[in-house]
Design a protein around this motif. Structure first.
Motif, PDB file in Angstrom:
ATOM      1  N   HIS A   1       0.831  -1.207   0.000  1.00 34.08           N
ATOM      2  CA  HIS A   1       0.000   0.000   0.000  1.00 34.08           C
ATOM      3  C   HIS A   1       0.866   1.257   0.000  1.00 34.08           C
ATOM      4  CE1 HIS A   1      -3.033   2.883   1.371  1.00 34.08           C
ATOM      5  NE2 HIS A   1      -3.959   1.979   1.086  1.00 34.08           N
ATOM      6  N   PRO A   2       0.467   2.301  -0.746  1.00 32.28           N
ATOM      7  CA  PRO A   2       1.257   3.541  -0.762  1.00 32.28           C
ATOM      8  C   PRO A   2       1.314   4.247   0.581  1.00 32.28           C
ATOM      9  CG  PRO A   2      -0.837   3.851  -1.898  1.00 32.28           C
ATOM     10  CD  PRO A   2      -0.692   2.380  -1.667  1.00 32.28           C
ATOM     11  N   GLY A   3       0.422   3.898   1.494  1.00 30.11           N
ATOM     12  CA  GLY A   3       0.432   4.511   2.817  1.00 30.11           C
ATOM     13  C   GLY A   3       1.309   3.786   3.821  1.00 30.11           C
ATOM     14  N   HIS A   4       2.001   2.748   3.386  1.00 32.77           N
ATOM     15  CA  HIS A   4       2.897   2.021   4.301  1.00 32.77           C
ATOM     16  C   HIS A   4       4.170   2.832   4.481  1.00 32.77           C
ATOM     17  CE1 HIS A   4       5.154  -0.818   6.443  1.00 32.77           C
ATOM     18  NE2 HIS A   4       5.567  -1.598   5.460  1.00 32.77           N
ATOM     19  N   LEU A   5       4.275   3.509   5.621  1.00 28.16           N
ATOM     20  CA  LEU A   5       5.408   4.366   5.945  1.00 28.16           C
ATOM     21  C   LEU A   5       6.087   3.904   7.228  1.00 28.16           C
ATOM     22  CD1 LEU A   5       3.577   7.767   5.265  1.00 28.16           C
ATOM     23  CD2 LEU A   5       5.135   6.582   3.718  1.00 28.16           C
TER      24      LEU A   5
END
Length: 464
Positions: free
Chosen positions: A81-85
């Motif tokens: 997911h692009p929100g995995h930070l």
């Protein structure tokens, strides 16, 4: 042709692949609209009979099985997911998954060169490409591993075999509080007692202090110990810290230490101008660990070890006489990877690296890494400007560490993650609970990091 139960062919095989392709396309295209994490009702998920059902005597329809996969991935953390930070993200290129499909269908054994000379040659080219990227000499050799941990174990074993006698228990190795735990684990598996791992103090930027290292070395030598290995960070897991690599390389040479550089997270930023400048000195390492499944965005299970003198790596890992069952193997002037690491049977990891690099081109990876540096700089600027937050250090790479000036940082993290727009992880530095934003997913863009910044600042106001 007789139909074989385990071998769909022709139209049956195409239908199978088409259905899986439809599922993959739907999943990837819908990623941005999924939650990045969901840890609610996990016990209920694990109690579901769909996940507990053993395989039956008769097969089941593929759609039923894909529905079970959908259920299985509905909880937990979604690393794609692009929100995995959080942690150090590993996002997984679809092109690498395609390479794995091809490699798994071919199923060539790449532990030895003779059965698969072409595939071993392809893997050798990506290893040499890495060596060239870091300015290593023609004598260098390496191996693709399951990840940084196994690569680190091989590096420790190689240093032990090269620098210490057969009775090696007086050997000591040097790390900092910021060094990844895999080094201590590798030392234990390599036969060293726990107190052989010496922790050197760091400076206010969390970098190894060379003067402190000199003092520890002198004390240990006076006590009859045998310093042999120095581990330098080229992008620590906690904060992306880069140790003073050139100074440590000089010190290692003067003290006759094997210099191992842990670049599992940060190494491939060498592709960028900024990364190359910040990683100056990395080319002097005796061994270098990289994780292509981090900063080259490949699937988990892709690590890399490079050793300046490849013959030392081979000598440390070669077995005794080959078994008689290998008497038909002939030399094809390529490395036998089984002689360069602990694994004999291994999957074909080279294709998952070779195909994306050739398909997309190196410039695409360079641009993606430059974007991550830019986004981390943006996060740093935004969070530093908020008086409710403390951001003690500019990012060395793509990780920004922060905390509440007054209030509960752990609760701030919990609230941000509950919204499931982004996922952040935390650590401890000194007495402080520290939040982290690590930008490394190839799908992460400005919109997503702005959502992270907005959530952090909004909850900081609520808690301060």
């Amino acid at each position: 042709m007789e139909k074989r139960l385990l071998e769909p062919v022709g139209a049956d095989l195409r239908a199978l692949l088409d259905r899986v392709a439809d599922w993959v396309v739907g999943y990837v295209d819908g990623l941005r609209h999924r939650p990045v994490s969901d840890f609610t009702d996990v016990p209920a998920l694990l109690a579901r009979s769909d996940l507990r059902r053993p395989p039956g005597d008769a097969g089941r329809p593929l759609d039923d099985l894909l529905s079970t996969v959908d259920l299985a991935v509905s909880k937990g953390l979604n690393p794609s997911h692009p929100g995995h930070l959080g942690f150090i993200p590993g996002s997984g290129l679809v092109s690498a998954a395609i390479a794995d499909l091809v490699a798994d269908v071919l199923n060539q054994y790449t532990g030895l060169a003779f059965p698969a000379p072409g595939m071993v040659a392809l893997e050798t080219t990506v290893l040499r490409w890495q060596g060239d990227l870091f300015g290593l000499p023609a004598t260098a050799a390496g191996i693709l591993t399951t990840g940084g941990s196994l690569a680190t174990l091989s590096a420790v074993v190689t240093a032990r075999e090269t620098r210490l006698p057969a009775d090696f228990l007086a050997g000591t190795l040097y790390v900092t509080s910021e060094t990844h735990q895999c080094v201590a684990k590798a030392a234990r598996l390599a036969g060293f007692p726990a107190d052989a791992v010496r922790v050197v103090p760091v400076d206010d930027q969390l970098r190894m202090d060379p003067d402190a290292l000199r003092a520890v070395l002198a004390t240990d030598r006076a006590a009859g110990l045998r310093p042999f290995l120095l581990v330098a960070n080229a992008g620590s897991t906690n904060t992306g810290t880069i140790d003073p690599l050139t100074t440590l390389a000089d010190l290692a040479a003067a003290e006759d230490l094997w210099l191992h550089v842990d670049a599992a997270y940060g190494g491939f930023f060498q592709l960028t101008d900024r990364g190359r400048e910040r990683l100056h000195g990395i080319e002097r390492g005796d061994s270098l660990v990289l994780d292509p499944h981090k900063s080259l965005f490949l699937p988990f299970g892709t690590g890399s070890l490079l050793v300046r003198d490849g013959d030392l790596l081979r000598r440390a890992h070669s077995g005794a006489d080959d078994g008689h069952y290998l008497q038909d193997i002939r030399d094809v002037s390529l490395p036998d990877f089984a002689a360069y690491g602990p694994e004999l049977t291994r999957d074909n990891r080279g294709l998952r690296m070779w195909l994306p690099l050739h398909l997309h081109g190196v410039d695409a990876f360079r641009a993606a890494l430059d974007e991550k540096l830019d986004l981390a700089g943006h996060v740093y600027a935004e969070l530093s400007a908020d008086p409710l937050l403390v951001v003690p250090r500019a990012p060395s790479l793509s990780t920004v560490a922060f905390r509440l000036r007054a209030g509960d940082t752990a609760e701030l993290m919990r609230r941000v993650n509950t919204e499931a727009e982004v996922f952040l992880s935390s650590t401890r530095i000194g007495d402080h609970h520290i939040g982290r934003v690590c930008v490394l997913n190839h799908r992460t863009d400005r919109d997503r990091v702005d959502r992270a910044v907005s959530a952090i600042r909004r909850h900081a106001r609520a808690l301060s």
